[in-house]
Design a protein around this motif. Structure first.
Motif, PDB file in Angstrom:
ATOM      1  N   TYR A 206       7.835  -5.195  11.509  1.00 48.83           N
ATOM      2  CA  TYR A 206       7.502  -3.791  11.273  1.00 48.83           C
ATOM      3  C   TYR A 206       7.081  -3.132  12.580  1.00 48.83           C
ATOM      4  CZ  TYR A 206       7.557  -4.761   6.265  1.00 48.83           C
ATOM      5  OH  TYR A 206       7.940  -5.113   4.993  1.00 48.83           O
ATOM      6  N   ALA A 207       7.245  -1.811  12.641  1.00 51.55           N
ATOM      7  CA  ALA A 207       6.856  -1.081  13.843  1.00 51.55           C
ATOM      8  C   ALA A 207       5.357  -1.161  14.076  1.00 51.55           C
ATOM      9  CB  ALA A 207       7.299   0.374  13.741  1.00 51.55           C
ATOM     10  N   ASP A 208       4.596  -1.110  12.986  1.00 52.05           N
ATOM     11  CA  ASP A 208       3.140  -1.189  13.080  1.00 52.05           C
ATOM     12  C   ASP A 208       2.581  -1.398  11.676  1.00 52.05           C
ATOM     13  OD1 ASP A 208       3.349   1.339  11.843  1.00 52.05           O
ATOM     14  OD2 ASP A 208       3.129   2.390  13.750  1.00 52.05           O
ATOM     15  N   GLN A 209       1.261  -1.457  11.552  1.00 55.57           N
ATOM     16  CA  GLN A 209       0.640  -1.706  10.251  1.00 55.57           C
ATOM     17  C   GLN A 209       0.911  -0.579   9.271  1.00 55.57           C
ATOM     18  OE1 GLN A 209      -3.447  -2.964  10.430  1.00 55.57           O
ATOM     19  NE2 GLN A 209      -3.818  -2.551   8.261  1.00 55.57           N
ATOM     20  N   ALA A 210       0.986   0.655   9.765  1.00 62.89           N
ATOM     21  CA  ALA A 210       1.267   1.792   8.877  1.00 62.89           C
ATOM     22  C   ALA A 210       2.660   1.667   8.262  1.00 62.89           C
ATOM     23  CB  ALA A 210       1.130   3.096   9.647  1.00 62.89           C
ATOM     24  N   HIS A 211       3.615   1.173   9.049  1.00 58.35           N
ATOM     25  CA  HIS A 211       4.974   0.954   8.550  1.00 58.35           C
ATOM     26  C   HIS A 211       4.969  -0.090   7.426  1.00 58.35           C
ATOM     27  CE1 HIS A 211       9.381  -0.322   9.628  1.00 58.35           C
ATOM     28  NE2 HIS A 211       9.319   0.338   8.475  1.00 58.35           N
ATOM     29  N   LEU A 212       4.244  -1.172   7.649  1.00 68.25           N
ATOM     30  CA  LEU A 212       4.089  -2.198   6.612  1.00 68.25           C
ATOM     31  C   LEU A 212       3.465  -1.606   5.361  1.00 68.25           C
ATOM     32  CD1 LEU A 212       3.845  -5.092   5.439  1.00 68.25           C
ATOM     33  CD2 LEU A 212       1.758  -5.353   6.792  1.00 68.25           C
ATOM     34  N   ALA A 213       2.416  -0.808   5.533  1.00 69.69           N
ATOM     35  CA  ALA A 213       1.718  -0.224   4.387  1.00 69.69           C
ATOM     36  C   ALA A 213       2.643   0.673   3.570  1.00 69.69           C
ATOM     37  CB  ALA A 213       0.506   0.571   4.863  1.00 69.69           C
ATOM     38  N   ARG A 214       3.491   1.440   4.248  1.00 68.81           N
ATOM     39  CA  ARG A 214       4.421   2.320   3.532  1.00 68.81           C
ATOM     40  C   ARG A 214       5.435   1.520   2.723  1.00 68.81           C
ATOM     41  NH1 ARG A 214       4.270   5.079   8.495  1.00 68.81           N
ATOM     42  NH2 ARG A 214       6.290   4.208   9.117  1.00 68.81           N
ATOM     43  N   ASP A 215       5.945   0.445   3.319  1.00 64.74           N
ATOM     44  CA  ASP A 215       6.931  -0.377   2.612  1.00 64.74           C
ATOM     45  C   ASP A 215       6.308  -1.056   1.389  1.00 64.74           C
ATOM     46  OD1 ASP A 215       9.349   0.035   3.897  1.00 64.74           O
ATOM     47  OD2 ASP A 215       9.713  -2.104   4.217  1.00 64.74           O
ATOM     48  N   VAL A 216       5.103  -1.588   1.556  1.00 62.42           N
ATOM     49  CA  VAL A 216       4.433  -2.234   0.429  1.00 62.42           C
ATOM     50  C   VAL A 216       4.202  -1.217  -0.693  1.00 62.42           C
ATOM     51  CG1 VAL A 216       2.296  -3.335  -0.344  1.00 62.42           C
ATOM     52  CG2 VAL A 216       3.364  -4.042   1.801  1.00 62.42           C
ATOM     53  N   LYS A 217       3.739  -0.032  -0.334  1.00 66.17           N
ATOM     54  CA  LYS A 217       3.468   0.984  -1.354  1.00 66.17           C
ATOM     55  C   LYS A 217       4.757   1.379  -2.076  1.00 66.17           C
ATOM     56  CE  LYS A 217       0.614   3.665  -3.524  1.00 66.17           C
ATOM     57  NZ  LYS A 217       0.000   4.858  -2.882  1.00 66.17           N
ATOM     58  N   GLU A 218       5.862   1.464  -1.331  1.00 68.40           N
ATOM     59  CA  GLU A 218       7.129   1.845  -1.948  1.00 68.40           C
ATOM     60  C   GLU A 218       7.635   0.758  -2.898  1.00 68.40           C
ATOM     61  OE1 GLU A 218      11.778   2.724  -0.686  1.00 68.40           O
ATOM     62  OE2 GLU A 218      10.169   3.122   0.760  1.00 68.40           O
ATOM     63  N   PHE A 219       7.584  -0.495  -2.465  1.00 72.14           N
ATOM     64  CA  PHE A 219       8.126  -1.578  -3.288  1.00 72.14           C
ATOM     65  C   PHE A 219       7.158  -2.020  -4.382  1.00 72.14           C
ATOM     66  CE2 PHE A 219      10.949  -2.561   0.442  1.00 72.14           C
ATOM     67  CZ  PHE A 219      12.153  -2.443  -0.231  1.00 72.14           C
ATOM     68  N   ALA A 220       5.866  -2.092  -4.067  1.00 74.63           N
ATOM     69  CA  ALA A 220       4.889  -2.642  -5.009  1.00 74.63           C
ATOM     70  C   ALA A 220       4.179  -1.579  -5.826  1.00 74.63           C
ATOM     71  CB  ALA A 220       3.856  -3.487  -4.265  1.00 74.63           C
ATOM     72  N   GLY A 221       4.115  -0.360  -5.294  1.00 73.37           N
ATOM     73  CA  GLY A 221       3.431   0.708  -6.012  1.00 73.37           C
ATOM     74  C   GLY A 221       1.936   0.743  -5.786  1.00 73.37           C
ATOM     75  N   ILE A 222       1.406  -0.222  -5.041  1.00 76.16           N
ATOM     76  CA  ILE A 222      -0.030  -0.284  -4.751  1.00 76.16           C
ATOM     77  C   ILE A 222      -0.210  -0.717  -3.300  1.00 76.16           C
ATOM     78  CG2 ILE A 222      -0.799  -0.755  -7.119  1.00 76.16           C
ATOM     79  CD1 ILE A 222      -0.876  -3.713  -6.459  1.00 76.16           C
TER      80      ILE A 222
END
Length: 232
Positions: A206-222
């Motif tokens: 991931y580009a950074d932690q914010a990028h990871l957070a966005r992907d998790v929120k999109e796929f997991a919903g939380i």
């Protein structure tokens, strides 16, 4: 309670879960992983198609057993393109003759271990069908190392349209989505092992932690912390 083990079918995993036990931990969402599952649920046989978002099991008491096929292999064994089952759970009778499914269901219902009986079903099916396309195994391996989709397509000798078409049939979505799903799973494995979220993001591609957070929120919903039950 959830337990799993490696299957005798290459790349597959055999698992069982009891839901609704008041002494058990909370039910966790099932996240996209590039896989499809053959499921048994107290007298029912179903197929779980590839997910593009989290699936949250019901909280009612239930026994489940399953066989999770390696990414890209289930369509060969089940005889249906993955994209037709994307984000769906369907009865096996929608895919195979009802009389055949009834015989299989009776065999699994009366087995001492439904998970092992499912595995036997999958092994018999694999013996009766052509092997999955080895090119797809190479695709998964390349994308799981973080290789770019375009570079991977070139290495495999495939054009972009052909790769997309074959990915839809095998995985239920295109190679770019598959790469994101595999990256998410790499990140979750690191985070569950206790790696700090910022380091997890960097090591997973991931580009950074914010990028990871966005992907998790999109796929997991939380958020990731909520998903794992801990702070970052």
């Amino acid at each position: 309670m959830y337990v799993e083990r490696a299957s005798r079918l290459p790349g597959a995993v055999v698992w069982s879960r009891t839901i609704g036990d008041p002494t058990a931990a909370r039910v966790h969402p099932v996240l996209p992983d590039g896989c499809m599952d053959l499921l048994w649920n107290e007298g029912r046989l179903l197929v779980a198609g590839p997910d593009t978002r989290a699936y949250v099991p019901g909280s009612e008491p239930a026994r489940w057993a399953g066989l999770r096929f390696a990414p890209g292999t289930a369509p060969t064994y089940l005889g249906v393109p993955a994209h037709e089952l994307r984000d769906r759970r369907v009865d096996l009778t929608d895919l195979w003759p009802a009389a055949t499914v009834r015989r299989l269901r009776t065999r699994i219902d009366t087995a001492s271990d439904p998970a092992t009986a499912l595995e036997e079903l999958a092994l018999r099916r694999a013996a009766e069908t052509p092997p999955p396309d080895p090119l797809l195994r190479h695709l998964v391996a390349a994308l799981d190392t973080g290789r770019p989709v375009a570079a991977t397509a070139d290495e495999l000798g495939l054009g972009a349209r052909q790769l997309h078409r074959r990915s839809l049939a095998a995985f239920g979505y295109g190679p770019k989505t598959l790469a994101r799903v595999l990256r998410l799973q790499r990140a979750l494995a690191l985070a569950r092992a206790g790696v700090p979220f910022a380091e997890t993001a960097a090591r997973s591609g991931y580009a950074d932690q914010a990028h990871l957070a966005r992907d998790v929120k999109e796929f997991a919903g939380i958020p990731l912390g909520e998903l794992l039950g801990r702070a970052g």
